[in-house]
Motif scaffolding. Sequence first.
Motif, PDB file in Angstrom:
ATOM      1  N   HIS A  16       0.818  -1.320  -0.010  1.00 23.98           N
ATOM      2  CA  HIS A  16       0.115   0.116   0.091  1.00 23.98           C
ATOM      3  C   HIS A  16       0.763   1.120  -0.209  1.00 23.98           C
ATOM      4  O   HIS A  16       1.887   1.137   0.449  1.00 23.98           O
ATOM      5  CB  HIS A  16      -0.827   0.035   1.214  1.00 23.98           C
ATOM      6  N   ARG A  17       0.264   2.285  -0.815  1.00 24.16           N
ATOM      7  CA  ARG A  17       1.193   3.486  -0.630  1.00 24.16           C
ATOM      8  C   ARG A  17       0.474   4.381   0.574  1.00 24.16           C
ATOM      9  O   ARG A  17      -0.770   4.866   0.305  1.00 24.16           O
ATOM     10  CB  ARG A  17       0.969   4.032  -1.936  1.00 24.16           C
ATOM     11  N   GLU A  18       1.065   4.628   1.439  1.00 26.61           N
ATOM     12  CA  GLU A  18       0.413   5.235   2.760  1.00 26.61           C
ATOM     13  C   GLU A  18       1.643   6.380   3.173  1.00 26.61           C
ATOM     14  O   GLU A  18       2.882   6.074   3.708  1.00 26.61           O
ATOM     15  CB  GLU A  18       0.341   4.346   3.936  1.00 26.61           C
ATOM     16  N   ILE A  19       1.132   7.421   2.796  1.00 26.12           N
ATOM     17  CA  ILE A  19       2.040   8.636   3.221  1.00 26.12           C
ATOM     18  C   ILE A  19       1.864   9.230   4.646  1.00 26.12           C
ATOM     19  O   ILE A  19       0.559   9.424   5.370  1.00 26.12           O
ATOM     20  CB  ILE A  19       1.277  10.096   2.438  1.00 26.12           C
ATOM     21  N   VAL A  20       2.943   9.282   5.354  1.00 31.83           N
ATOM     22  CA  VAL A  20       3.113   9.572   6.773  1.00 31.83           C
ATOM     23  C   VAL A  20       4.099  10.996   6.907  1.00 31.83           C
ATOM     24  O   VAL A  20       4.806  11.102   5.747  1.00 31.83           O
ATOM     25  CB  VAL A  20       3.583   8.412   7.494  1.00 31.83           C
ATOM     26  N   CYS A  21       4.141  11.471   8.039  1.00 29.66           N
ATOM     27  CA  CYS A  21       4.621  12.438   8.377  1.00 29.66           C
ATOM     28  C   CYS A  21       5.831  12.131   9.012  1.00 29.66           C
ATOM     29  O   CYS A  21       5.720  11.744  10.361  1.00 29.66           O
ATOM     30  CB  CYS A  21       4.191  13.734   9.067  1.00 29.66           C
ATOM     31  N   PRO A  22       7.099  11.839   8.343  1.00 27.00           N
ATOM     32  CA  PRO A  22       8.307  11.191   9.255  1.00 27.00           C
ATOM     33  C   PRO A  22       8.832  12.136  10.361  1.00 27.00           C
ATOM     34  O   PRO A  22       8.814  13.188  10.257  1.00 27.00           O
ATOM     35  CB  PRO A  22       9.356  11.045   8.257  1.00 27.00           C
ATOM     36  N   SER A  23       8.924  11.754  11.430  1.00 27.89           N
ATOM     37  CA  SER A  23       9.525  12.501  12.738  1.00 27.89           C
ATOM     38  C   SER A  23      10.257  11.428  13.593  1.00 27.89           C
ATOM     39  O   SER A  23      10.031  10.139  13.682  1.00 27.89           O
ATOM     40  CB  SER A  23       8.373  12.912  13.418  1.00 27.89           C
ATOM     41  N   PRO A  24      11.192  11.907  14.325  1.00 29.09           N
ATOM     42  CA  PRO A  24      11.989  10.992  15.438  1.00 29.09           C
ATOM     43  C   PRO A  24      11.074  10.210  16.276  1.00 29.09           C
ATOM     44  O   PRO A  24      11.400   9.246  16.644  1.00 29.09           O
ATOM     45  CB  PRO A  24      12.776  12.073  15.940  1.00 29.09           C
ATOM     46  N   ALA A  25       9.926  10.844  16.533  1.00 28.36           N
ATOM     47  CA  ALA A  25       8.812  10.024  17.481  1.00 28.36           C
ATOM     48  C   ALA A  25       8.428   8.837  16.803  1.00 28.36           C
ATOM     49  O   ALA A  25       7.848   8.171  17.579  1.00 28.36           O
ATOM     50  CB  ALA A  25       7.839  11.158  17.805  1.00 28.36           C
ATOM     51  N   THR A  26       8.090   8.695  15.446  1.00 24.58           N
ATOM     52  CA  THR A  26       7.270   7.644  14.987  1.00 24.58           C
ATOM     53  C   THR A  26       8.495   6.559  14.230  1.00 24.58           C
ATOM     54  O   THR A  26       8.114   5.525  13.817  1.00 24.58           O
ATOM     55  CB  THR A  26       6.486   8.200  13.828  1.00 24.58           C
ATOM     56  N   LEU A  27       9.868   7.141  14.445  1.00 20.87           N
ATOM     57  CA  LEU A  27      10.947   6.302  13.682  1.00 20.87           C
ATOM     58  C   LEU A  27      11.175   5.012  14.451  1.00 20.87           C
ATOM     59  O   LEU A  27      11.253   5.129  15.754  1.00 20.87           O
ATOM     60  CB  LEU A  27      12.111   7.144  13.662  1.00 20.87           C
ATOM     61  N   THR A  28      11.270   3.847  13.934  1.00 19.61           N
ATOM     62  CA  THR A  28      11.313   2.586  14.824  1.00 19.61           C
ATOM     63  C   THR A  28      12.495   2.062  14.112  1.00 19.61           C
ATOM     64  O   THR A  28      13.119   1.153  14.878  1.00 19.61           O
ATOM     65  CB  THR A  28      10.118   1.663  14.518  1.00 19.61           C
ATOM     66  N   PHE A  29      12.987   2.262  13.094  1.00 15.15           N
ATOM     67  CA  PHE A  29      14.201   1.553  12.448  1.00 15.15           C
ATOM     68  C   PHE A  29      14.573   2.397  11.017  1.00 15.15           C
ATOM     69  O   PHE A  29      14.007   2.865  10.585  1.00 15.15           O
ATOM     70  CB  PHE A  29      13.784   0.055  12.077  1.00 15.15           C
ATOM     71  N   ALA A  30      15.865   1.986  11.003  1.00 13.94           N
ATOM     72  CA  ALA A  30      16.442   2.797   9.839  1.00 13.94           C
ATOM     73  C   ALA A  30      17.564   2.032   9.123  1.00 13.94           C
ATOM     74  O   ALA A  30      18.230   0.979   9.947  1.00 13.94           O
ATOM     75  CB  ALA A  30      17.105   4.327   9.928  1.00 13.94           C
ATOM     76  N   ARG A  31      17.715   1.811   7.934  1.00 11.97           N
ATOM     77  CA  ARG A  31      18.842   0.958   7.198  1.00 11.97           C
ATOM     78  C   ARG A  31      19.186   1.650   5.992  1.00 11.97           C
ATOM     79  O   ARG A  31      18.458   2.474   5.277  1.00 11.97           O
ATOM     80  CB  ARG A  31      18.283  -0.265   7.216  1.00 11.97           C
ATOM     81  N   THR A  32      20.240   1.350   5.374  1.00  7.52           N
ATOM     82  CA  THR A  32      20.803   1.532   4.095  1.00  7.52           C
ATOM     83  C   THR A  32      20.898   0.507   3.270  1.00  7.52           C
ATOM     84  O   THR A  32      21.498  -0.585   3.794  1.00  7.52           O
ATOM     85  CB  THR A  32      22.158   2.225   4.073  1.00  7.52           C
ATOM     86  N   ARG A  33      20.285   0.586   2.165  1.00  8.61           N
ATOM     87  CA  ARG A  33      20.089  -0.592   1.143  1.00  8.61           C
ATOM     88  C   ARG A  33      21.123  -0.622  -0.075  1.00  8.61           C
ATOM     89  O   ARG A  33      20.812   0.427  -0.791  1.00  8.61           O
ATOM     90  CB  ARG A  33      18.931  -1.160   0.783  1.00  8.61           C
ATOM     91  N   ASN A  34      21.925  -1.427  -0.339  1.00  8.19           N
ATOM     92  CA  ASN A  34      22.691  -1.501  -1.384  1.00  8.19           C
ATOM     93  C   ASN A  34      22.284  -2.583  -2.130  1.00  8.19           C
ATOM     94  O   ASN A  34      22.766  -3.610  -1.732  1.00  8.19           O
ATOM     95  CB  ASN A  34      24.240  -1.438  -1.130  1.00  8.19           C
ATOM     96  N   ARG A  35      21.720  -2.595  -3.450  1.00  9.92           N
ATOM     97  CA  ARG A  35      20.911  -3.606  -4.014  1.00  9.92           C
ATOM     98  C   ARG A  35      21.262  -3.574  -5.245  1.00  9.92           C
ATOM     99  O   ARG A  35      21.291  -2.720  -6.022  1.00  9.92           O
ATOM    100  CB  ARG A  35      19.133  -3.277  -3.787  1.00  9.92           C
TER     101      ARG A  35
END
Length: 409
Positions: A215-234
Motif C-alpha cells: 500500500h502507498r501510505e503517506i506519513v509525516c516522518p518524525s523522530p517520534a515515529t521512527l522505529t528502524f533505519a537502514r541503508t540498502r545497496n541492492r
Amino acid sequence: MSRAGQPSENLDGSPAVPFDQHVRLLADYIEEYLDDETLNEGDQPAGFEVEGRLGVIRDNYDERLKLPIESEVLLKPPDDDEFSYRFDPGVSEKQFQDIMARLKDMLDLSAAKTDSSAPTPSQPTPPKRGRHRVVSAKQEITDDEYHRSPRHPNEAVRVTYPHPKPANAKPKEFTRKQNLVTLNFWTGRDESDAPGTDEEPRHLIDFRIAINLEHREIVCPSPATLTFARTRNRQSYILQDWRIDSTVVQSGKPRADMQGRTYELEVELNEDSLREQVTRKKQGKEHRLYHVLQEFFGVLRDWSSFLNLHSAPISVADTALAMPHAQEGAQDGVKIADLRDCAPPQKNVEMYLATIGPVMPLIGDYLFTAVAPALMEADRDKEKETQMQTDGAESDKGDQAMNGQQQGR
C-alpha cells in the motif's frame, strides 16, 4: 499432448495439475488473492507481491529448528503454545559471495547490455543454453526509515530516500506491506543433528515465500515515529517473469549510528506477468502459471541446496575440480567436482567417435578412458594381423612366381 511451458494434459483432455504440491498450493493462494476486490480494498489500489528469500528457521533458543525429518518440508504457521519458531532472513557474507558467483552461471546478461550491439526487445535472441535471460539490471542505494503507521498500529511504513540522504530530502516512496500468506520451508536435518554428535551445528539454509499487498501510505516522518533505519545497496536482475535482488544492508537502532551489516537474497515474481497468467488460466486459455511458479521454486531450491551442499567443510570457491591439473596444491579432504568442466581429452573423444558411435554420452568417462581405447587398440591389432596376412600372401605369391621361373629354365 503437452504444450511448451505448460504441464501435460490428462487422457480426457483436462489440464494436468502440477506434480509439485507446493507449486499448486502457491498457485491456489495467488488465484485467491490476485483480484480487483482484494487489491482495491484501501484508498488506493495496492501492489501485489510474491517474494521468496533465504534465511534460517530458528527455535526459541536461537538455534536452527530441529525436526526428525531428512528432507524439505512446509511447516505449519508458528504457534506460541504448540509450535514456536521464527524465520531469520539473510545469509552469511561467504554464502552471499558464493551465490553471486553462481549467478554468473544462471543468468545470461547479453540482452541487458546498453551498447549498440545489444539486442532490442523487438529483436529478441534466445538465452544462452541453460541460462535465464536478463531483460535489465540495475544497482540502487537507498536510505530507508520505518515509521509507525497511524492507521495500522501493528504495521510500519517504509519511507525511502536517495543515498546519501540530503538535508530536507523528499521521500522517493512510501510503502506499507500487508502480509496475506507466509510459507516457511525447512530444508532438512543438519548433519550435526544426528544422534551421538557433539559438533557445532553448521545450520542449513531454509527459505520463505510470502504474499503481500503493498500500500502507498503517506506519513509525516518524525523522530517520534521512527522505529528502524537502514541503508540498502541492492543489485537487481529483472527477467521476464521474476527478478532477483541481492542486497547488502547496513542497519542500526533508531537515532543511533548505522551499524551491523546483513546480506539478503530474494526472488520476486513480476506482478504484470503473474496477473496475465492468472487471467488466462481463469479464462480457460493456455497459460504458463505453473511453469513460472516451478521456476520460482526452482531458484530458491537451487540456492538453498547449493549453499547447504557447499557450506561444509569447503565452500564452492575453495573446491578443486576433479581433474588432475586442478587438484595440484589442493588441500587433503573431500573435493567437489563440477562435471561441466571435466571434459575428456580430444584424443579420447576422437577414439570414441571412431569406435562407438556419433552420439556423445551425458556421463561416460569409462567409455572415453577404457572402452574406446581398448576398441581402438583391438582395431590396430586387427589391422596388424590383416597386414601380416596380406604381406604373407604377397610373399607366397612371390615365392611361387620365383619357383615357376626356375622350373621354366
